[in-house]
Design a protein around this motif. Sequence first.
Motif, short mmCIF file in Angstrom:
data_model
loop_
_atom_site.label_atom_id
_atom_site.label_comp_id
_atom_site.label_asym_id
_atom_site.label_seq_id
_atom_site.Cartn_x
_atom_site.Cartn_y
_atom_site.Cartn_z
N CYS A 130 0.93 -1.26 -0.07
CA CYS A 130 0.00 0.02 -0.03
C CYS A 130 1.13 1.18 -0.19
CB CYS A 130 -0.90 0.04 1.21
SG CYS A 130 -2.31 -0.75 1.14
N THR A 131 0.27 2.11 -0.74
CA THR A 131 0.95 3.62 -0.68
C THR A 131 0.26 4.36 0.96
OG1 THR A 131 -0.85 4.70 -1.57
CG2 THR A 131 0.89 3.78 -3.24
N ILE A 132 1.12 5.22 1.25
CA ILE A 132 0.46 5.76 2.61
C ILE A 132 -0.70 6.36 2.26
CG2 ILE A 132 1.91 8.17 1.94
CD1 ILE A 132 1.49 6.49 5.24
N ASP A 133 -1.02 6.70 0.93
CA ASP A 133 -2.36 7.24 0.80
C ASP A 133 -3.29 6.24 0.86
OD1 ASP A 133 -1.75 9.99 0.26
OD2 ASP A 133 -1.70 9.80 -1.89
N LEU A 147 -2.53 11.65 9.64
CA LEU A 147 -3.94 12.48 9.49
C LEU A 147 -4.27 13.10 10.84
CD1 LEU A 147 -5.66 9.19 8.12
CD2 LEU A 147 -5.52 11.39 6.79
N ASP A 148 -4.76 14.05 10.61
CA ASP A 148 -5.47 15.00 11.79
C ASP A 148 -6.53 14.04 12.49
OD1 ASP A 148 -6.64 16.49 13.65
OD2 ASP A 148 -7.18 18.05 12.08
N PRO A 149 -6.30 13.51 13.71
CA PRO A 149 -7.28 12.83 14.48
C PRO A 149 -8.60 13.26 14.33
CG PRO A 149 -5.66 13.36 15.93
CD PRO A 149 -5.13 13.95 14.48
N ASP A 150 -8.65 14.75 14.59
CA ASP A 150 -9.97 15.41 14.61
C ASP A 150 -10.75 15.30 13.21
OD1 ASP A 150 -9.80 16.10 17.41
OD2 ASP A 150 -8.91 18.24 16.52
N TYR A 151 -10.01 15.16 12.14
CA TYR A 151 -10.67 14.94 10.93
C TYR A 151 -11.14 13.61 10.55
CZ TYR A 151 -11.26 14.17 5.75
OH TYR A 151 -11.62 13.68 4.46
N VAL A 152 -10.39 12.68 11.14
CA VAL A 152 -10.93 11.27 11.09
C VAL A 152 -12.18 11.10 11.96
CG1 VAL A 152 -10.12 8.73 11.70
CG2 VAL A 152 -8.59 10.37 10.89
N ALA A 153 -11.95 11.43 13.49
CA ALA A 153 -13.18 11.40 14.22
C ALA A 153 -14.34 12.09 13.77
CB ALA A 153 -12.75 11.95 15.73
N SER A 154 -14.17 12.99 12.77
CA SER A 154 -15.32 13.77 12.35
C SER A 154 -16.27 12.76 11.40
CB SER A 154 -15.13 15.02 11.66
OG SER A 154 -14.44 14.77 10.24
N TRP A 199 -12.90 11.10 1.14
CA TRP A 199 -11.48 11.52 1.26
C TRP A 199 -10.59 11.42 0.01
CZ3 TRP A 199 -6.66 9.11 1.26
CH2 TRP A 199 -5.63 9.80 1.91
N HIS A 200 -9.84 12.63 -0.10
CA HIS A 200 -8.90 12.87 -1.27
C HIS A 200 -7.44 12.81 -0.49
CE1 HIS A 200 -9.56 13.21 -5.43
NE2 HIS A 200 -11.09 13.55 -5.00
N PRO A 201 -6.52 12.16 -1.08
CA PRO A 201 -5.14 12.48 -0.71
C PRO A 201 -4.77 13.81 -0.42
CG PRO A 201 -5.23 10.66 -2.50
CD PRO A 201 -6.72 11.48 -2.28
N GLU A 202 -4.20 14.13 0.87
CA GLU A 202 -3.73 15.39 1.08
C GLU A 202 -5.06 16.24 1.73
OE1 GLU A 202 -0.64 16.01 0.42
OE2 GLU A 202 -0.45 14.21 -0.77
#
Lengths: 246, 246
Positions: free
Chosen positions: B37-40, B105-112, B239-242
């Motif tokens: 897997c790539t990091i993305d 990844l920003d954990p707040d973004y993931v948790a959202s 979700w988009h890379p970046e």
Amino acid sequence: MNIQTDRTSFEARLRKIGDELYHDKHPFHILLHSGGCTIDQVRAWVVNRYYYQSRIPMKDAAFLSRVEDPNLRRIWRSRIEDHDGREEGTGGIMRWLKLAEGVGLDPDYVASARGVLPATRFAVDAYVRFVRDMPLLDAVAASLTELFAPAIHEQRIAGLLKHYDFANDDTIAYFKHRLSEAPRDVAFGLGWVLDHAQTAKEQDAAANALIFKTQVLWAQLDALYHAYVSPRHIPPGAWHPEEGLL
Amino acid sequence: MNIQTDRTSFEARLRKIGDELYHDKHPFHILLHSGGCTIDQVRAWVVNRYYYQSRIPMKDAAFLSRVEDPNLRRIWRSRIEDHDGREEGTGGIMRWLKLAEGVGLDPDYVASARGVLPATRFAVDAYVRFVRDMPLLDAVAASLTELFAPAIHEQRIAGLLKHYDFANDDTIAYFKHRLSEAPRDVAFGLGWVLDHAQTAKEQDAAANALIFKTQVLWAQLDALYHAYVSPRHIPPGAWHPEEGLL
């Protein structure tokens, strides 16, 4: 009206609902706490109120199942722990069964929920469904009858100890525990409702949810009174004196 | 067939479902665990799998809300505690967010849960609804994919540590904890299902529930593969890379 005034007056509105509608004023409780109940009437209350107790953790789990915030779930989960216990043989439901035993009822009979009045089931099940289906704000607001619970538990502890032979530290342990559990729960619940009921519409919804909950509690005592306080009108299938004794 | 033979062959039938249908055989997992897997792609997996993790306690609470036996509720409750934690900042969901942070990844973004693939939501929500609506036997049987989880977690821990710079004790703590939690849970769940699936009809229902659950897991990886493994077909809004980086 500024936000702080509004918050204070909204809290006062909620507390007034308790003053007017909470079941501490129901004739059955007045009878119970003043020593006016026969042992059969106490037993009928224990059999029926067990059903309410037994559904509270299911109600709280229904609430959890709809909460997306792990922190809110963790805080709310303590309510389930209070009732179901942290180890086997502990918790509020077990303490209620100690009361059942103390008034001469077979705890297995009480736990089976056979003999519970249909009207008790309808009222309690309506509460569980309400929490499962309604907005979270309404569900939390419905729990705020706990604001008024410590006063009734104090009266009950004093009244039972004064008037009934079965009352002792073991049999009234359920109520003693609630004296510390309910205030902790309701402090959180009240703060949450005050924080989340921002609009007039939301405040109305929360107030109506609390009124609904007082009806759930009151209707259970109406059914009990009609069935077991003279003249008795016990419906088919409901608990009869001499049934389910130890 | 005597009861013991039947129990043994029923357990073998359930285990065979895992051998054939569990998502350890999904091409995405093979890619992930072999360092392909790539990091993305890892990030896309973390974003989407978070949604599954976050709904597991809600699923378990939905189960609790239907269980009348306080003992069964108490035992099952530990699953919620594992995910939501016993104190603030602990538990499996928090550990998953450590992994999110570890992969940048920003954990707040993931948790959202913004950016989660719609197909992930549909599959996961179908599981929560299944547990809320179906007989308790089916609900417990669906949880038995945990029978097959320790093997995939072992592979994953080894594969991530070997192939990816982000992997260390902190970022893979979620999987290490599951190595001890899942076997305890599934020992209970399997015993319960073997005890309660007595008739051929009940055994079929339990087997079908387990098959359904393997589909819930497999469908999530299909969606992930289609969206993020070349050629990428990222659907609108996902979700988009970046996006959502620290």
